[in-house]
Scaffold this motif. Structure first.
Motif, PDB file in Angstrom:
ATOM      1  N   LYS A  84       9.588  18.267   8.623  1.00 46.95           N
ATOM      2  CA  LYS A  84      10.425  19.580   9.112  1.00 46.95           C
ATOM      3  C   LYS A  84      10.684  19.274  10.750  1.00 46.95           C
ATOM      4  N   MET A  85      11.480  19.927  11.340  1.00 47.39           N
ATOM      5  CA  MET A  85      11.875  19.898  12.937  1.00 47.39           C
ATOM      6  C   MET A  85      10.566  19.897  13.748  1.00 47.39           C
ATOM      7  N   TYR A  88       9.284  16.402  13.997  1.00 48.00           N
ATOM      8  CA  TYR A  88       9.772  15.477  14.840  1.00 48.00           C
ATOM      9  C   TYR A  88       9.577  15.868  16.306  1.00 48.00           C
ATOM     10  N   GLU A  89       9.524  17.097  16.576  1.00 44.11           N
ATOM     11  CA  GLU A  89       9.412  17.613  18.084  1.00 44.11           C
ATOM     12  C   GLU A  89       8.167  17.161  18.512  1.00 44.11           C
ATOM     13  N   THR A 211      21.793  17.577  13.140  1.00 41.88           N
ATOM     14  CA  THR A 211      22.061  19.141  13.009  1.00 41.88           C
ATOM     15  C   THR A 211      23.350  19.226  12.181  1.00 41.88           C
ATOM     16  N   THR A 221      16.821  22.621   5.824  1.00 38.28           N
ATOM     17  CA  THR A 221      16.039  22.621   7.016  1.00 38.28           C
ATOM     18  C   THR A 221      14.980  21.549   7.252  1.00 38.28           C
TER      19      THR A 221
END
Length: 406
Positions: A84-85, A88-89, A211, A221
């Protein structure tokens, strides 16, 4: 009788039956040439694959969703949603052994411009992607971090997409194409890479902000994968450990729980492909080596015929003092001469075919030096092993019976 005289006698015997000797050599020539060609193709393919993988960066790391079990059924990694995002973050925040990171979302479909269309693959990436995969923009420019924030409908395309939609040497910069009904403005063209070793066209590709692909095309997502570059190839293992710990913490996995992701390094892929090619090469070489076995049997057959034809000569030689071991050595030398000459010719044919004929068919080829030495050694062994029985038959003859032979 000394070795030099034996060698001269054996050479005259081989030369006196040129056609028969050549036919005996022919099996060795074909067998040795086939073995060298197979080794050259296997070695060439391995070097080609390693070279191709190294162009993507030897410090490349790929994170993919792991093999999850649900209800006793192993899930398809491509359908899993474990990356998920937030992953990555967190990687971007805590990375030490990783320099560049790009989340990846993929989608396949038809791209259209006017009356022209073609099927291609769309990759949603970050601005680090081209650097990670060592890809250059030949015309125009790549998208920016601002484009990623806005999920801008911009795209960088490969040379094949340009050719199919706009024609050879066309300039597509600024033109708008449609992918799954979504208009995308072309802002850059990638430098051509051609086909890879698996026959896949690397230029039939479109790259857009991740994105954009997530929100406007795939409507998802999660990421299909995350690609990273380790600081150096030597630190790839440290980077894998670091990424593993970050993802396990982020996914709140218990200590005894299995990873719900997999991380593969480019070096690991190289080793796997090399191992596969080694196995294929061994299979091909073993198949080609059977012709050497048949050739050896042919030499033994010819030598047995030669012993029978020269029975009286053998008896006379024994009568004037030649011992059994000397007679045996003479026929062994003849057998080795035939095998070795055929082997040298086979090495020459195999080398020429590997250097000129094989590449002409579009196959990679590289003759390993050790294959020549092995072929030379094998030919000597064939001459000795398959010449032994005829040599012993000659050595064990009764001189009186041999002289009386008609």
């Amino acid at each position: 009788m000394n070795i030099l005289n034996l060698f001269k006698v054996s050479l005259r015997a081989v030369a006196s039956n040129k056609m028969r000797s050549f036919l005996s050599m022919l099996g060795i020539i074909i067998g040795v040439a086939a073995v060298i060609i197979m080794m050259a193709i296997g070695q060439g393919s391995k070097e080609s694959i390693r070279k191709e993988l190294s162009t993507m960066g030897t410090n490349l790391l790929t994170i993919r969703p792991g093999a999850d079990m649900r209800g006793g059924v192993r899930q398809d990694p491509s359908a899993m949603q474990t990356l998920k995002m937030a992953d990555y973050e967190r990687i971007m925040r805590e990375k030490k052994f990783v320099t560049k990171v790009s989340p990846e979302v993929t989608s396949s479909g038809q791209v259209i411009y006017g009356n022209n269309n073609t099927n291609t693959s769309m990759y949603g990436e970050s601005t680090d992607y081209l650097s990670i995969k060592q890809w250059d923009v030949e015309k125009g420019e790549c998208f920016t971090d601002e484009d990623i924030k806005k999920a801008a409908k911009v795209v960088v395309v490969g040379a094949t997409v340009v050719k199919e939609l706009f024609g050879e040497n066309a300039d597509p910069i600024g033109k708008t194409v449609r992918f799954k009904s979504i208009p995308m403005r072309i802002i850059g063209v990638l430098k051509s890479k051609g086909y890879n070793s698996w026959g896949m066209d690397q230029d039939n590709v479109m790259i857009a902000p991740y994105t954009t692909v997530m929100k406007r095309l795939a409507a998802q997502t999660w990421f299909s994968s995350i690609v990273c570059s380790a600081v150096t190839e030597e630190l790839s293992d440290a980077a894998i450990e670091e990424l593993t710990q970050i993802l396990r913490d982020n996914h709140k996995l218990k200590e005894e729980a299995a990873d719900d992701f997999t991380i593969r390094s480019q070096a690991e892929m190289m080793e796997t492909m090399s191992s596969t090619m080694d196995t294929v090469t061994i299979i091909l070489v073993v198949a080609a080596a059977f012709s050497l076995l048949v050739a050896g049997i042919g030499i033994m057959n010819i030598m047995l015929v030669s012993v029978t034809e020269r029975t009286k000569e053998i008896g006379l030689r024994m009568a004037v003092g030649a011992t059994g071991p000397v007679i045996s050595l003479q026929f062994l030398i003849e057998s080795v001469l035939i095998s070795l000459t055929g082997g040298l010719l086979g090495i020459l044919v195999g080398f020429i075919a590997s250097e000129w004929a094989v590449p002409a068919f579009g196959m990679p080829s590289s003759v390993p030096a050790w294959s020549v030495y092995v072929s030379f050694f094998v030919c000597v062994c064939i001459g000795v092993l398959f010449g032994y029985i005829p040599a012993q038959k000659a050595a064990n003859m009764d001189p009186i019976e041999a002289i009386r032979h008609e």
